[in-house]
Design a protein around this motif. Structure first.
Motif, short mmCIF file in Angstrom:
data_model
loop_
_atom_site.label_atom_id
_atom_site.label_comp_id
_atom_site.label_asym_id
_atom_site.label_seq_id
_atom_site.Cartn_x
_atom_site.Cartn_y
_atom_site.Cartn_z
N LEU A 248 7.50 -69.40 34.55
CA LEU A 248 7.98 -70.61 35.19
C LEU A 248 8.75 -71.51 34.30
CD1 LEU A 248 4.55 -71.41 37.11
CD2 LEU A 248 6.68 -70.30 38.09
N GLN A 249 10.01 -71.22 34.33
CA GLN A 249 11.00 -71.84 33.22
C GLN A 249 11.09 -73.51 33.35
OE1 GLN A 249 14.91 -70.11 32.96
NE2 GLN A 249 13.87 -68.06 32.73
N LEU A 250 10.85 -74.17 34.58
CA LEU A 250 10.92 -75.53 34.54
C LEU A 250 9.34 -75.93 34.02
CD1 LEU A 250 12.45 -75.77 37.99
CD2 LEU A 250 13.71 -75.93 35.97
N GLN A 251 8.66 -75.23 33.66
CA GLN A 251 7.09 -75.87 33.08
C GLN A 251 7.36 -75.66 31.36
OE1 GLN A 251 3.98 -74.96 35.63
NE2 GLN A 251 2.76 -74.11 33.78
N ASN A 252 7.54 -76.80 30.72
CA ASN A 252 8.22 -76.41 29.60
C ASN A 252 7.97 -77.83 28.68
OD1 ASN A 252 10.44 -78.25 29.53
ND2 ASN A 252 11.43 -76.68 30.87
N VAL A 253 8.14 -77.80 27.35
CA VAL A 253 7.84 -79.07 26.48
C VAL A 253 8.81 -79.05 25.47
CG1 VAL A 253 6.43 -77.73 24.81
CG2 VAL A 253 6.50 -80.35 24.99
N ARG A 254 9.66 -80.07 25.17
CA ARG A 254 10.60 -79.98 24.18
C ARG A 254 10.62 -81.55 23.53
NH1 ARG A 254 11.66 -80.94 30.21
NH2 ARG A 254 13.34 -82.93 30.13
N VAL A 255 11.19 -81.41 22.31
CA VAL A 255 11.04 -82.42 21.52
C VAL A 255 12.48 -83.02 20.83
CG1 VAL A 255 10.40 -83.58 19.42
CG2 VAL A 255 8.73 -82.38 20.57
N SER A 256 12.83 -84.22 21.00
CA SER A 256 14.31 -84.65 20.31
C SER A 256 14.00 -85.59 19.65
CB SER A 256 15.33 -84.70 21.50
OG SER A 256 14.90 -85.85 22.42
N PHE B 218 5.40 -85.90 31.48
CA PHE B 218 4.75 -86.81 30.63
C PHE B 218 5.62 -86.92 29.56
CE2 PHE B 218 0.74 -85.13 32.22
CZ PHE B 218 -0.01 -86.65 32.71
N ALA B 219 5.97 -88.14 28.97
CA ALA B 219 6.72 -88.38 28.00
C ALA B 219 5.76 -89.06 26.67
CB ALA B 219 8.06 -89.03 28.26
N THR B 220 6.01 -88.90 25.58
CA THR B 220 5.31 -89.68 24.53
C THR B 220 6.55 -89.74 23.43
OG1 THR B 220 3.16 -88.45 24.77
CG2 THR B 220 3.70 -89.42 22.60
N ILE B 221 6.39 -91.21 23.03
CA ILE B 221 7.75 -91.74 22.42
C ILE B 221 7.02 -92.42 20.98
CG2 ILE B 221 9.47 -91.52 24.15
CD1 ILE B 221 9.16 -94.77 24.38
N ALA B 222 7.73 -92.20 19.95
CA ALA B 222 7.26 -92.90 18.63
C ALA B 222 8.43 -93.15 17.86
CB ALA B 222 6.36 -91.96 18.08
N VAL B 223 8.25 -93.95 16.76
CA VAL B 223 9.36 -94.21 15.90
C VAL B 223 8.83 -93.88 14.25
CG1 VAL B 223 10.67 -96.03 14.93
CG2 VAL B 223 10.69 -95.71 17.28
N ALA B 224 9.44 -93.30 13.49
CA ALA B 224 9.13 -93.08 12.32
C ALA B 224 10.17 -92.39 11.42
CB ALA B 224 7.82 -92.12 12.21
N ASN B 225 10.11 -92.69 10.12
CA ASN B 225 10.93 -91.77 9.39
C ASN B 225 12.55 -92.11 9.77
OD1 ASN B 225 8.94 -90.26 8.29
ND2 ASN B 225 9.07 -89.04 10.11
N LEU C 220 9.06 -86.65 23.10
CA LEU C 220 8.51 -85.29 23.47
C LEU C 220 8.25 -85.46 24.92
CD1 LEU C 220 5.60 -83.11 22.38
CD2 LEU C 220 5.27 -84.14 24.60
N ILE C 221 8.84 -84.50 25.68
CA ILE C 221 8.86 -84.29 27.13
C ILE C 221 8.04 -83.20 27.54
CG2 ILE C 221 10.04 -84.36 29.17
CD1 ILE C 221 11.91 -86.12 27.97
N VAL C 222 7.22 -83.18 28.42
CA VAL C 222 6.19 -82.02 28.79
C VAL C 222 6.30 -82.26 30.59
CG1 VAL C 222 4.01 -82.83 28.56
CG2 VAL C 222 4.39 -80.27 28.60
N VAL D 45 -2.61 -82.84 27.68
CA VAL D 45 -3.03 -82.23 26.35
C VAL D 45 -1.95 -82.18 25.33
CG1 VAL D 45 -4.34 -80.47 24.97
CG2 VAL D 45 -5.09 -81.42 27.12
N VAL D 46 -0.90 -81.67 25.81
CA VAL D 46 0.45 -81.46 25.07
C VAL D 46 0.96 -82.93 24.78
CG1 VAL D 46 2.66 -80.64 25.02
CG2 VAL D 46 0.92 -79.09 26.03
N ALA D 47 1.11 -83.67 25.60
CA ALA D 47 1.31 -85.18 25.52
C ALA D 47 0.72 -85.84 24.43
CB ALA D 47 1.68 -85.85 27.00
N ASP D 48 -0.35 -85.99 24.58
CA ASP D 48 -1.38 -86.54 23.75
C ASP D 48 -1.69 -85.82 22.34
OD1 ASP D 48 -2.05 -88.28 25.73
OD2 ASP D 48 -3.99 -87.64 26.43
N SER D 49 -1.05 -84.79 22.27
CA SER D 49 -1.20 -84.03 20.94
C SER D 49 -0.14 -84.50 19.93
CB SER D 49 -1.24 -82.58 20.97
OG SER D 49 0.13 -82.20 21.55
N PHE D 50 0.90 -85.31 20.50
CA PHE D 50 2.18 -85.39 19.52
C PHE D 50 1.98 -86.43 18.49
CE2 PHE D 50 6.22 -87.71 18.80
CZ PHE D 50 7.02 -86.46 18.21
#
Length: 231
Positions: free
Chosen positions: A116-124, A190-197, A203-205, A221-226
């Motif tokens: 299921l290709q639409l079921q994914n996680v990615r980070v930018s 879910f999206a998790t966002i943060a600022v550092a460096n 992160l979007i899953v 679980v993936v969203a909270d692990s970032f």
């Protein structure tokens, strides 16, 4: 919004007042906050392009990095998940162990379900002059603004379901649940966002909305692990 540097100025009239955004803990499918993303100047996050960085995959690759595994995986990797850590770009997360990595345009790393290709996680990430996610604004103003101006395309309607902020090891994170709906398709995520460096990380899953009830907890679980790491 310029890609070269992220410096948001929120509208003087609070989006939270206009959209009646509530800051709450995650609950299954509460009433949504609707955002109609119909302005022609909205930019899709998926249309941005950047060169993908080299990846470090799994515990074996971490051992080769000379960084102790128990440092990166201090909280442990849940059963049926694998860990991904990019030491050079400063972030880590876990993903379902039956997913495989793939090139996702405009993102630094990505994994997807084998079938299921639409079921994914990615980070930018993009550069920013901010030092913390709180510097970009309170969660109930920033999240609707980003969803409308960055994550949604002009033809999509965005709905926010929940927002949550956390502090882990002195670093702050915003996580939110939302759907993007077009004429023939709807995706939940879910999206998790943060600022550092000097970077703003996203992160979007997600998955097709029709499967959301079945996979929501797994993807949470993936969203909270970032985590963002010092580099």
């Amino acid at each position: 919004m310029a890609v070269s540097s992220l410096s948001l100025t929120l509208p003087s009239t609070s989006l939270s007042k206009r959209l009646n955004v509530a800051h709450s803990k995650f609950t299954p499918k509460p009433s949504a906050i609707n955002i109609n993303a119909c302005s022609s100047d909205l930019a899709s996050e998926e249309e941005r392009s950047s060169k993908r960085r080299p990846l470090l995959l799994g515990v074996g690759a971490l051992a080769l990095s000379l960084l102790p595994v128990n440092f990166v995986l201090a909280e442990g990797t849940p059963a049926n998940y694998d860990s991904f850590t990019d030491l050079s770009d400063g972030y880590s997360y876990v993903y379902p162990s039956d997913w495989r990595d793939f090139d996702y345009r405009g993102h630094d790393s990505a994994f997807k379900d084998r079938y299921l290709q639409l079921q994914n996680v990615r980070v930018s990430f993009i550069p920013t002059d901010k030092s913390d996610i709180h510097d970009m604004g309170p969660i109930n103003e920033l999240v609707p603004y980003l969803l409308k101006k960055v994550l949604a395309t002009p033809t999509q309607v965005a709905d926010i379901f929940d927002m949550q902020e956390r502090t882990i090891d002195g670093k702050n994170y915003y996580t939110f649940e939302y759907t993007l709906t077009s004429r023939n398709f709807s995706r939940a995520a879910f999206a998790t966002i943060a600022v550092a460096n000097g970077r703003y990380y996203t992160l979007i899953v997600g998955a097709n909305e029709r499967r959301w009830r079945r996979v929501r907890d797994k993807l949470k679980v993936v969203a909270d692990s970032f985590r963002v790491l010092d580099i």
